[in-house]
Design a protein around this motif. Sequence first.
Motif, PDB file in Angstrom:
ATOM      1  N   VAL A  21     -61.722   0.918 103.959  1.00  0.00           N
ATOM      2  CA  VAL A  21     -62.156   1.885 102.851  1.00  0.00           C
ATOM      3  C   VAL A  21     -60.706   2.547 102.102  1.00  0.00           C
ATOM      4  O   VAL A  21     -60.721   2.199 101.369  1.00  0.00           O
ATOM      5  CB  VAL A  21     -62.978   3.099 103.550  1.00  0.00           C
ATOM      6  N   LEU A  22     -60.072   1.987 102.994  1.00  0.00           N
ATOM      7  CA  LEU A  22     -58.664   2.706 102.987  1.00  0.00           C
ATOM      8  C   LEU A  22     -57.792   1.570 102.293  1.00  0.00           C
ATOM      9  O   LEU A  22     -57.515   1.991 100.968  1.00  0.00           O
ATOM     10  CB  LEU A  22     -57.730   3.386 104.604  1.00  0.00           C
ATOM     11  N   VAL A  23     -58.382   0.736 102.003  1.00  0.00           N
ATOM     12  CA  VAL A  23     -57.721  -0.684 101.300  1.00  0.00           C
ATOM     13  C   VAL A  23     -58.066  -0.436  99.555  1.00  0.00           C
ATOM     14  O   VAL A  23     -57.538  -0.656  98.947  1.00  0.00           O
ATOM     15  CB  VAL A  23     -58.244  -2.141 102.431  1.00  0.00           C
ATOM     16  N   LEU A  24     -59.438  -0.551  99.676  1.00  0.00           N
ATOM     17  CA  LEU A  24     -59.683   0.097  98.546  1.00  0.00           C
ATOM     18  C   LEU A  24     -59.908   1.244  97.871  1.00  0.00           C
ATOM     19  O   LEU A  24     -59.041   1.498  96.879  1.00  0.00           O
ATOM     20  CB  LEU A  24     -62.117  -0.264  98.851  1.00  0.00           C
ATOM     21  N   TRP A  25     -59.469   2.509  99.025  1.00  0.00           N
ATOM     22  CA  TRP A  25     -58.916   4.028  98.469  1.00  0.00           C
ATOM     23  C   TRP A  25     -58.067   3.584  97.869  1.00  0.00           C
ATOM     24  O   TRP A  25     -57.362   3.855  96.697  1.00  0.00           O
ATOM     25  CB  TRP A  25     -58.779   4.844  99.604  1.00  0.00           C
ATOM     26  N   ALA A  26     -57.012   2.497  98.166  1.00  0.00           N
ATOM     27  CA  ALA A  26     -55.304   2.166  98.207  1.00  0.00           C
ATOM     28  C   ALA A  26     -55.135   1.652  96.743  1.00  0.00           C
ATOM     29  O   ALA A  26     -54.468   1.525  95.531  1.00  0.00           O
ATOM     30  CB  ALA A  26     -54.876   2.163  99.336  1.00  0.00           C
ATOM     31  N   LEU A  27     -55.995   0.928  96.777  1.00  0.00           N
ATOM     32  CA  LEU A  27     -56.159   0.135  95.265  1.00  0.00           C
ATOM     33  C   LEU A  27     -57.310  -0.053  94.101  1.00  0.00           C
ATOM     34  O   LEU A  27     -57.951  -0.637  93.628  1.00  0.00           O
ATOM     35  CB  LEU A  27     -56.838  -1.613  95.690  1.00  0.00           C
ATOM     36  N   SER A  28     -57.745   1.608  93.852  1.00  0.00           N
ATOM     37  CA  SER A  28     -58.669   2.037  93.315  1.00  0.00           C
ATOM     38  C   SER A  28     -58.133   1.804  92.002  1.00  0.00           C
ATOM     39  O   SER A  28     -59.174   1.913  90.753  1.00  0.00           O
ATOM     40  CB  SER A  28     -58.613   3.628  93.640  1.00  0.00           C
ATOM     41  N   GLU A  29     -57.148   1.929  91.129  1.00  0.00           N
ATOM     42  CA  GLU A  29     -57.060   2.016  89.731  1.00  0.00           C
ATOM     43  C   GLU A  29     -56.714   1.271  89.102  1.00  0.00           C
ATOM     44  O   GLU A  29     -57.080   0.317  88.912  1.00  0.00           O
ATOM     45  CB  GLU A  29     -54.603   2.257  89.855  1.00  0.00           C
ATOM     46  N   VAL A  30     -56.798  -0.361  90.107  1.00  0.00           N
ATOM     47  CA  VAL A  30     -56.752  -1.794  89.895  1.00  0.00           C
ATOM     48  C   VAL A  30     -58.605  -2.581  90.609  1.00  0.00           C
ATOM     49  O   VAL A  30     -58.360  -3.700  89.988  1.00  0.00           O
ATOM     50  CB  VAL A  30     -55.989  -2.397  90.091  1.00  0.00           C
ATOM     51  N   LEU A  31     -59.865  -1.789  90.772  1.00  0.00           N
ATOM     52  CA  LEU A  31     -60.984  -2.012  91.015  1.00  0.00           C
ATOM     53  C   LEU A  31     -61.860  -2.437  90.050  1.00  0.00           C
ATOM     54  O   LEU A  31     -63.256  -2.802  90.590  1.00  0.00           O
ATOM     55  CB  LEU A  31     -61.012  -1.226  92.058  1.00  0.00           C
ATOM     56  N   LEU A  32     -61.414  -1.720  88.820  1.00  0.00           N
ATOM     57  CA  LEU A  32     -62.554  -1.416  87.908  1.00  0.00           C
ATOM     58  C   LEU A  32     -62.463  -2.894  87.445  1.00  0.00           C
ATOM     59  O   LEU A  32     -64.090  -2.870  87.411  1.00  0.00           O
ATOM     60  CB  LEU A  32     -61.870  -0.768  86.575  1.00  0.00           C
ATOM     61  N   PRO A  33     -61.968  -3.894  86.853  1.00  0.00           N
ATOM     62  CA  PRO A  33     -62.549  -5.258  86.468  1.00  0.00           C
ATOM     63  C   PRO A  33     -63.523  -5.942  87.534  1.00  0.00           C
ATOM     64  O   PRO A  33     -64.735  -6.298  86.904  1.00  0.00           O
ATOM     65  CB  PRO A  33     -61.304  -6.310  86.501  1.00  0.00           C
TER      66      PRO A  33
END
Length: 352
Positions: A21-33
């Motif tokens: 969850v923390l990793v996904l939150w840190a990468l939230s700006e590039v997770l859209l694709p």
Amino acid sequence: MDCFKKNRTTVLLAGIWASIVLVLWALSEVLLPFLVAVLLAYVLDPLVSRIRLPRWSAVFIIYSVLGIGIYLFSTLFIPELYQEFLRLAKTTNETLHSLRETDLHQLAAQIDYYLRYYQIPINDINLLEVLHQTLTDLSEFIRAQSSNIVIELQQLIRGILHFVFNCTLVLMITAFILVDTGRIRRFVDRLVQPEHHATLSAFLARVDVGLSGVVRGQLIICLVNALLTLAGLLLLKVKFSLILATLAGIFSLVPIFGSIISTIPIALVAFLTSPLAAVLAVGWIALIHLLEANLLNPKIMGSSAQIHPVLIVLALVSGEHFYGIVGALLAVPITSILITLFQYLLVKAHAE
């Protein structure tokens, strides 16, 4: 000893989930694709499963058919759409330049008559001055855009390249997900204790029931909406029918607001043909949405996929606020998953 081992396993798994969850939150700006790729893989997975071949072969076949479809769409549909856009721009430009002073006076008088007839307060607004200023601002905007054509072309090319890159990235990630679905499922199972595997499977089944209607069902309804809109506008001989039907299909991806937004340009363009055409066009659009609400939605999406309109509005506003138009498009599928999770936890809580 077994209790200590079980508690240690629970703590370790909870730590792993927290780290994810923390990793996904840190990468939230590039997770859209990646999120778009997951939804696309979800849409295509039934097709891959029905093809009695290795998954990589099925994915190759589907991508080949998809490539042929994109090629035909690009060669047959896009040129016609482009020509309609050119005709629309030319018609708009000619209309602006052909407006005479008498036309403005007549239009202002008609608007003033209707406002006073329905007793709408206008506080002595000079409608002629407002129309003059509006047309002047619009003409200046068009001229400014024409003078900056080099900059506009550069931005357009940059936007097209960015769009092509994102599409390629999404298709590549989607292919990886489709080929390795079994491996991904086994990885998720390892993040859950064995005694909870049946619970996880039951939850994913409930998610699939709701999400299949929201995602796959909405795509089918958008296609039906576009085709019915195009048929009605062609029968009414409304100009730029292809553009308007395409907009209607695209905006149908956004529940509630999309239907309202797409109806406005249809009514305005149809009004240029005749007031009767505008009334008939709006009536036809209303009939299409009535058909969707009472026949297509229950049959295609199913009752389990229905989300209360208040929650849809909240999801759309929140998605648009944080992530723009893409956030609005993805808001309803994500809301469907969250609602399923909430309902499932509520059932489990009452069962215990």
